[in-house]
Motif scaffolding. Structure first.
Motif, PDB file in Angstrom:
ATOM      1  N   LEU A  87     -12.733   3.964 -11.336  1.00 11.72           N
ATOM      2  CA  LEU A  87     -11.589   3.857 -10.437  1.00 11.72           C
ATOM      3  C   LEU A  87     -11.842   2.116  -9.886  1.00 11.72           C
ATOM      4  CD1 LEU A  87     -11.755   6.989  -8.145  1.00 11.72           C
ATOM      5  CD2 LEU A  87     -10.199   6.368 -10.069  1.00 11.72           C
ATOM      6  N   PRO A  88     -10.863   1.638  -9.869  1.00 12.98           N
ATOM      7  CA  PRO A  88     -11.046   0.117  -9.220  1.00 12.98           C
ATOM      8  C   PRO A  88     -11.259   0.258  -7.814  1.00 12.98           C
ATOM      9  CG  PRO A  88      -8.618   0.909  -9.401  1.00 12.98           C
ATOM     10  CD  PRO A  88      -9.420   1.845 -10.165  1.00 12.98           C
ATOM     11  N   HIS A  89     -11.738  -0.696  -7.417  1.00  8.00           N
ATOM     12  CA  HIS A  89     -12.001  -0.800  -5.933  1.00  8.00           C
ATOM     13  C   HIS A  89     -10.733  -0.940  -5.183  1.00  8.00           C
ATOM     14  CE1 HIS A  89     -14.130  -1.988  -2.116  1.00  8.00           C
ATOM     15  NE2 HIS A  89     -13.288  -3.061  -2.279  1.00  8.00           N
ATOM     16  N   VAL A  90     -10.802   0.001  -3.902  1.00 12.04           N
ATOM     17  CA  VAL A  90      -9.495  -0.197  -3.013  1.00 12.04           C
ATOM     18  C   VAL A  90      -9.984  -0.890  -1.777  1.00 12.04           C
ATOM     19  CG1 VAL A  90      -7.990   1.710  -4.134  1.00 12.04           C
ATOM     20  CG2 VAL A  90      -9.876   2.069  -2.288  1.00 12.04           C
ATOM     21  N   ASP A  91      -8.950  -1.552  -1.328  1.00  5.04           N
ATOM     22  CA  ASP A  91      -9.240  -2.065   0.178  1.00  5.04           C
ATOM     23  C   ASP A  91      -9.575  -0.854   1.210  1.00  5.04           C
ATOM     24  OD1 ASP A  91      -6.631  -1.303   1.184  1.00  5.04           O
ATOM     25  OD2 ASP A  91      -6.095  -3.244   0.551  1.00  5.04           O
ATOM     26  N   ARG A  92     -10.048  -1.188   2.548  1.00  2.00           N
ATOM     27  CA  ARG A  92     -10.309  -0.335   3.459  1.00  2.00           C
ATOM     28  C   ARG A  92      -9.218   0.476   3.918  1.00  2.00           C
ATOM     29  NH1 ARG A  92     -14.074   1.113   7.377  1.00  2.00           N
ATOM     30  NH2 ARG A  92     -13.475   1.276   9.439  1.00  2.00           N
ATOM     31  N   LYS A  93      -8.068  -0.356   3.921  1.00  2.00           N
ATOM     32  CA  LYS A  93      -6.934   0.181   4.535  1.00  2.00           C
ATOM     33  C   LYS A  93      -6.388   1.377   3.668  1.00  2.00           C
ATOM     34  CE  LYS A  93      -2.337  -0.777   6.309  1.00  2.00           C
ATOM     35  NZ  LYS A  93      -0.993  -1.882   6.182  1.00  2.00           N
ATOM     36  N   LEU A  94      -6.189   0.968   2.500  1.00  2.00           N
ATOM     37  CA  LEU A  94      -5.919   2.016   1.460  1.00  2.00           C
ATOM     38  C   LEU A  94      -6.738   3.214   1.316  1.00  2.00           C
ATOM     39  CD1 LEU A  94      -3.970   3.079  -0.818  1.00  2.00           C
ATOM     40  CD2 LEU A  94      -5.016   1.526  -2.542  1.00  2.00           C
ATOM     41  N   ALA A  95      -8.158   2.795   1.290  1.00  2.00           N
ATOM     42  CA  ALA A  95      -8.903   3.993   1.330  1.00  2.00           C
ATOM     43  C   ALA A  95      -8.833   4.999   2.510  1.00  2.00           C
ATOM     44  CB  ALA A  95     -10.696   3.503   1.268  1.00  2.00           C
ATOM     45  N   LEU A  96      -8.686   4.507   3.882  1.00  2.00           N
ATOM     46  CA  LEU A  96      -8.456   5.209   4.813  1.00  2.00           C
ATOM     47  C   LEU A  96      -7.006   6.032   4.815  1.00  2.00           C
ATOM     48  CD1 LEU A  96      -9.649   2.918   7.396  1.00  2.00           C
ATOM     49  CD2 LEU A  96     -10.755   4.927   7.033  1.00  2.00           C
ATOM     50  N   GLN A  97      -6.219   5.450   4.229  1.00  2.00           N
ATOM     51  CA  GLN A  97      -4.896   6.357   3.953  1.00  2.00           C
ATOM     52  C   GLN A  97      -5.035   7.504   3.062  1.00  2.00           C
ATOM     53  OE1 GLN A  97      -2.271   3.215   2.528  1.00  2.00           O
ATOM     54  NE2 GLN A  97      -1.313   2.613   4.553  1.00  2.00           N
ATOM     55  N   MET A  98      -5.789   6.997   2.155  1.00  2.00           N
ATOM     56  CA  MET A  98      -5.871   8.097   0.840  1.00  2.00           C
ATOM     57  C   MET A  98      -6.854   9.100   1.436  1.00  2.00           C
ATOM     58  SD  MET A  98      -6.455   5.547  -2.188  1.00  2.00           S
ATOM     59  CE  MET A  98      -7.763   6.419  -2.907  1.00  2.00           C
ATOM     60  N   ALA A  99      -7.909   8.971   2.401  1.00  2.00           N
ATOM     61  CA  ALA A  99      -8.785   9.881   2.851  1.00  2.00           C
ATOM     62  C   ALA A  99      -7.947  10.905   4.013  1.00  2.00           C
ATOM     63  CB  ALA A  99      -9.807   9.351   3.609  1.00  2.00           C
ATOM     64  N   LYS A 100      -7.173  10.281   4.751  1.00  2.00           N
ATOM     65  CA  LYS A 100      -6.181  10.919   5.636  1.00  2.00           C
ATOM     66  C   LYS A 100      -5.317  11.815   4.797  1.00  2.00           C
ATOM     67  CE  LYS A 100      -6.496   7.565   9.423  1.00  2.00           C
ATOM     68  NZ  LYS A 100      -5.768   6.631  10.153  1.00  2.00           N
ATOM     69  N   SER A 101      -4.885  11.344   3.825  1.00  2.00           N
ATOM     70  CA  SER A 101      -3.838  12.260   3.193  1.00  2.00           C
ATOM     71  C   SER A 101      -4.551  13.296   2.429  1.00  2.00           C
ATOM     72  CB  SER A 101      -3.302  11.444   1.967  1.00  2.00           C
ATOM     73  OG  SER A 101      -2.470  12.275   0.919  1.00  2.00           O
ATOM     74  N   VAL A 102      -5.789  13.141   1.795  1.00  2.00           N
ATOM     75  CA  VAL A 102      -6.718  14.426   1.456  1.00  2.00           C
ATOM     76  C   VAL A 102      -6.984  15.253   2.483  1.00  2.00           C
ATOM     77  CG1 VAL A 102      -8.977  15.044   0.165  1.00  2.00           C
ATOM     78  CG2 VAL A 102      -7.632  12.930  -0.718  1.00  2.00           C
ATOM     79  N   ILE A 103      -7.256  14.738   3.766  1.00  2.00           N
ATOM     80  CA  ILE A 103      -7.807  15.700   4.760  1.00  2.00           C
ATOM     81  C   ILE A 103      -6.532  16.380   5.058  1.00  2.00           C
ATOM     82  CG2 ILE A 103      -8.356  15.711   7.095  1.00  2.00           C
ATOM     83  CD1 ILE A 103     -10.217  13.362   6.450  1.00  2.00           C
ATOM     84  N   ARG A 104      -5.309  15.815   5.135  1.00  2.00           N
ATOM     85  CA  ARG A 104      -4.244  16.402   5.697  1.00  2.00           C
ATOM     86  C   ARG A 104      -3.859  17.788   4.710  1.00  2.00           C
ATOM     87  NH1 ARG A 104      -1.893  12.014   7.031  1.00  2.00           N
ATOM     88  NH2 ARG A 104      -1.180  11.688   5.006  1.00  2.00           N
ATOM     89  N   GLU A 105      -4.060  17.602   3.456  1.00  2.00           N
ATOM     90  CA  GLU A 105      -3.867  18.324   2.137  1.00  2.00           C
ATOM     91  C   GLU A 105      -4.537  19.489   2.354  1.00  2.00           C
ATOM     92  OE1 GLU A 105      -1.924  19.663  -1.065  1.00  2.00           O
ATOM     93  OE2 GLU A 105      -1.349  18.180   0.024  1.00  2.00           O
ATOM     94  N   LEU A 106      -6.047  19.287   2.691  1.00  2.00           N
ATOM     95  CA  LEU A 106      -6.935  20.267   2.760  1.00  2.00           C
ATOM     96  C   LEU A 106      -6.811  21.315   3.854  1.00  2.00           C
ATOM     97  CD1 LEU A 106     -10.046  18.462   1.837  1.00  2.00           C
ATOM     98  CD2 LEU A 106      -8.959  20.025   0.525  1.00  2.00           C
ATOM     99  N   ARG A 107      -5.991  20.527   5.084  1.00  2.00           N
ATOM    100  CA  ARG A 107      -6.035  21.557   6.092  1.00  2.00           C
ATOM    101  C   ARG A 107      -4.659  22.119   6.064  1.00  2.00           C
ATOM    102  NH1 ARG A 107      -7.489  17.110  10.993  1.00  2.00           N
ATOM    103  NH2 ARG A 107      -9.805  17.196  10.632  1.00  2.00           N
ATOM    104  N   THR A 108      -3.947  22.020   5.017  1.00  2.00           N
ATOM    105  CA  THR A 108      -2.512  23.001   4.793  1.00  2.00           C
ATOM    106  C   THR A 108      -2.910  24.460   4.727  1.00  2.00           C
ATOM    107  OG1 THR A 108      -2.301  22.420   2.691  1.00  2.00           O
ATOM    108  CG2 THR A 108      -1.224  20.979   4.088  1.00  2.00           C
ATOM    109  N   PRO A 109      -2.187  25.357   5.166  1.00  2.00           N
ATOM    110  CA  PRO A 109      -2.544  26.813   4.799  1.00  2.00           C
ATOM    111  C   PRO A 109      -2.833  27.214   3.378  1.00  2.00           C
ATOM    112  CG  PRO A 109      -0.607  26.532   6.461  1.00  2.00           C
ATOM    113  CD  PRO A 109      -1.016  25.171   5.924  1.00  2.00           C
ATOM    114  N   SER A 110      -2.096  26.485   2.435  1.00  2.00           N
ATOM    115  CA  SER A 110      -2.090  26.943   1.064  1.00  2.00           C
ATOM    116  C   SER A 110      -3.502  26.721   0.444  1.00  2.00           C
ATOM    117  CB  SER A 110      -1.206  26.123   0.044  1.00  2.00           C
ATOM    118  OG  SER A 110      -1.605  24.730   0.258  1.00  2.00           O
ATOM    119  N   HIS A 111      -4.316  25.744   1.258  1.00  2.00           N
ATOM    120  CA  HIS A 111      -5.753  25.537   0.940  1.00  2.00           C
ATOM    121  C   HIS A 111      -6.775  26.169   1.807  1.00  2.00           C
ATOM    122  CE1 HIS A 111      -3.967  22.009  -1.122  1.00  2.00           C
ATOM    123  NE2 HIS A 111      -4.990  22.245  -1.691  1.00  2.00           N
ATOM    124  N   ALA A 112      -6.232  27.095   2.612  1.00  2.00           N
ATOM    125  CA  ALA A 112      -7.272  27.889   3.387  1.00  2.00           C
ATOM    126  C   ALA A 112      -7.800  29.262   2.787  1.00  2.00           C
ATOM    127  CB  ALA A 112      -6.581  28.216   4.773  1.00  2.00           C
TER     128      ALA A 112
END
Length: 112
Positions: A87-112
């Motif tokens: 994976l190419p290196h991503v800047d801090r801002k994009l990494a935080l956005q991606m992490a928040k997206s993954v966390i949001r996805e994991l918290r959805t009822p379909s993943h519970a």
């Protein structure tokens, strides 16, 4: 690096040792390279080229997703890793956005 134990019949072991000796590699390298070739054989050449360009940062993530018709960054990252590329290196801002997206996805009822 993880270790793996495999069981081979005598003839397969003999052939693998011969091949490794002929190519100047170890048995581990021989099997590792074969697994990578098998995995990459399932990726169409055009897709592989786009992923390689993305991995080298020759094209942006947006351009790669567009070329591959991928819906999100996570899909692009998964495709890149599945192709055996870094994976190419991503800047801090994009990494935080991606992490928040993954966390949001994991918290959805379909993943519970």
């Amino acid at each position: 690096m993880p270790n793996l134990t495999i069981h081979l019949d005598d003839e397969t072991h003999r052939l693998a040792k011969i091949y490794a000796a002929q190519t100047g590699t170890s048995l581990s390298s021989t099997f590792r390279n074969h697994i990578r070739e098998v995995m990459n054989a399932n990726i169409p050449a055009g897709e592989k080229a786009v992923l390689e360009r993305y991995s080298r940062r020759d094209i942006s993530a947006a351009d790669a997703m567009s070329a591959l018709d991928l819906p999100c960054m996570e899909s692009l990252m998964a495709a890149t890793v599945e192709a055996g590329l870094h994976l190419p290196h991503v800047d801090r801002k994009l990494a935080l956005q991606m992490a928040k997206s993954v966390i949001r996805e994991l918290r959805t009822p379909s993943h519970a």
